[in-house]
Design a protein around this motif. Structure first.
Motif, short mmCIF file in Angstrom:
data_model
loop_
_atom_site.label_atom_id
_atom_site.label_comp_id
_atom_site.label_asym_id
_atom_site.label_seq_id
_atom_site.Cartn_x
_atom_site.Cartn_y
_atom_site.Cartn_z
N ASN A 1 -12.33 0.06 2.31
CA ASN A 1 -12.21 0.25 3.76
C ASN A 1 -10.94 -0.40 4.29
O ASN A 1 -10.25 0.16 5.16
N THR A 2 -10.63 -1.59 3.77
CA THR A 2 -9.42 -2.29 4.21
C THR A 2 -8.18 -1.51 3.80
O THR A 2 -7.24 -1.36 4.58
N VAL A 3 -8.18 -0.99 2.56
CA VAL A 3 -7.04 -0.20 2.09
C VAL A 3 -6.89 1.06 2.94
O VAL A 3 -5.77 1.46 3.29
N SER A 4 -8.01 1.67 3.30
CA SER A 4 -7.95 2.88 4.14
C SER A 4 -7.34 2.56 5.50
O SER A 4 -6.58 3.37 6.06
N ILE B 1 -5.99 1.21 -5.55
CA ILE B 1 -5.21 0.23 -4.78
C ILE B 1 -6.09 -0.96 -4.42
O ILE B 1 -5.67 -2.12 -4.50
N ALA B 2 -7.33 -0.67 -4.00
CA ALA B 2 -8.26 -1.74 -3.63
C ALA B 2 -8.49 -2.68 -4.81
O ALA B 2 -8.50 -3.91 -4.65
N GLU B 3 -8.64 -2.10 -5.99
CA GLU B 3 -8.87 -2.93 -7.18
C GLU B 3 -7.64 -3.77 -7.51
O GLU B 3 -7.74 -4.95 -7.83
N GLN B 4 -6.46 -3.16 -7.43
CA GLN B 4 -5.23 -3.87 -7.78
C GLN B 4 -4.91 -4.99 -6.80
O GLN B 4 -4.48 -6.08 -7.21
N LEU B 5 -5.12 -4.76 -5.51
CA LEU B 5 -4.77 -5.75 -4.48
C LEU B 5 -5.94 -6.66 -4.13
O LEU B 5 -5.80 -7.54 -3.27
N VAL B 6 -7.07 -6.45 -4.79
CA VAL B 6 -8.28 -7.26 -4.53
C VAL B 6 -8.67 -7.14 -3.05
O VAL B 6 -8.82 -8.13 -2.34
N LEU B 7 -8.79 -5.89 -2.59
CA LEU B 7 -9.21 -5.60 -1.22
C LEU B 7 -10.37 -4.62 -1.26
O LEU B 7 -10.62 -3.98 -2.28
N SER B 8 -11.07 -4.48 -0.16
CA SER B 8 -12.13 -3.47 -0.09
C SER B 8 -11.49 -2.11 0.17
O SER B 8 -10.42 -2.01 0.77
N VAL C 1 0.84 -1.20 0.00
CA VAL C 1 0.00 0.00 0.00
C VAL C 1 0.87 1.26 0.00
O VAL C 1 0.59 2.23 -0.71
N PHE C 2 1.94 1.23 0.78
CA PHE C 2 2.89 2.35 0.82
C PHE C 2 3.43 2.67 -0.57
O PHE C 2 3.44 3.83 -1.01
N GLN C 3 3.88 1.64 -1.29
CA GLN C 3 4.45 1.85 -2.62
C GLN C 3 3.42 2.41 -3.59
O GLN C 3 3.72 3.30 -4.39
N LEU C 4 2.19 1.91 -3.52
CA LEU C 4 1.15 2.36 -4.44
C LEU C 4 0.69 3.78 -4.11
O LEU C 4 0.43 4.59 -5.00
N LEU C 5 0.60 4.10 -2.82
CA LEU C 5 0.25 5.46 -2.42
C LEU C 5 1.33 6.43 -2.88
O LEU C 5 1.05 7.51 -3.39
N ALA C 6 2.59 6.03 -2.70
CA ALA C 6 3.71 6.88 -3.11
C ALA C 6 3.72 7.10 -4.61
O ALA C 6 4.23 8.11 -5.10
N ALA C 7 3.16 6.13 -5.36
CA ALA C 7 3.09 6.25 -6.81
C ALA C 7 1.89 7.06 -7.27
O ALA C 7 1.65 7.21 -8.47
N GLY C 8 1.12 7.56 -6.30
CA GLY C 8 -0.01 8.42 -6.63
C GLY C 8 -1.32 7.71 -6.86
O GLY C 8 -2.30 8.32 -7.32
N ARG C 9 -1.40 6.43 -6.51
CA ARG C 9 -2.65 5.69 -6.69
C ARG C 9 -3.66 6.08 -5.62
O ARG C 9 -3.31 6.33 -4.47
N SER C 10 -4.93 6.07 -6.01
CA SER C 10 -6.00 6.37 -5.06
C SER C 10 -6.35 5.11 -4.27
O SER C 10 -5.95 3.99 -4.63
N VAL C 11 -7.10 5.30 -3.18
CA VAL C 11 -7.53 4.15 -2.38
C VAL C 11 -8.33 3.17 -3.22
O VAL C 11 -8.15 1.95 -3.13
N GLY C 12 -9.20 3.69 -4.08
CA GLY C 12 -10.01 2.83 -4.95
C GLY C 12 -9.16 2.03 -5.92
O GLY C 12 -9.40 0.84 -6.15
#
Length: 215
Positions: free
Chosen positions: A183-186, A174-181, A161-172
């Protein structure tokens, strides 16, 4: 006969491991799992002597699965497999109860040797991992976790999650890429910000840039 359960979300990887282990007359693959819950269910069914577990798994990462397996089956040896650099997850895996840690780039002879070693109750570590273990303990056996760089204190999923946030990805995203909800990503995001000591995604991105510059 050593009965092996392979847990990896990639079919081609599982097939490759099976081919490697087929070279050993005393090793038999008795089960395959593409995710953590399936691996735990098959372990509950019995007839497994050792679990080969990939660290990078969907839904629940390998370290979470490792903790669940060791909690329910403390005597069942789990050999962690990874494509990540040893320094990133080896010590963490062993501290959580893994019987060994092996990079997927290992040759067939080393993988078979690892399976045999952990099944006999021995800890399997490569020379590079042994050096990491030595460096993880200070004088008098004092753990050095508190001296680790902030970003290395993150769990596997938190680091993703840290790497994806640093790359500018949104919570949504990241959730789609990691197959998570979302809320879980948040929740993971909040943990990352707290552990690193930053207040928002902008500061997190700046922190990531500084770490990259330090190499």
């Amino acid at each position: 006969m050593i009965r092996v359960l392979i847990c990896d979300d990639h079919l081609i990887v599982r097939q490759g491991i099976k081919q490697v282990l087929a070279e050993a007359e005393d090793v038999s693959v008795v089960g395959e799992a593409a995710n953590g819950p399936d691996a735990i269910q098959q372990a509950r069914a019995g007839g497994v002597d050792v679990v080969l577990l990939d660290i990078a798994m969907p839904q629940r990462d390998g370290l979470d699965i490792l903790k669940a397996l060791k909690s329910e089956f403390p005597k069942l040896p789990v050999l962690m497999l990874s494509t990540y650099p040893d320094r990133q997850y080896a010590v963490r895996s062993l501290k959580l109860g893994a019987a060994g840690y092996l990079n997927k780039s290992a040759d067939s002879e080393q993988m078979i040797d690892a399976v045999r070693s952990v099944t006999r109750g021995r800890l399997f570590i490569t020379p590079s991992v042994a050096e990491l273990l030595a460096g993880a303990v200070g004088a008098g056996g004092r753990p050095l976790d508190d001296d680790k760089p902030l970003h290395e204190r993150l769990s596997h999923r938190e680091h993703q999650v840290f790497q994806l946030l640093a790359a500018g990805r949104s919570v949504g995203e990241i959730a789609e890429q990691l197959v998570l909800s979302p809320n879980t990503v948040s929740t993971y995001r909040a943990r990352v910000l707290e552990k690193i000591g930053v207040r928002n995604d902008v500061e997190l991105a700046l922190f990531a840039v500084r770490m990259a510059q330090l190499g």
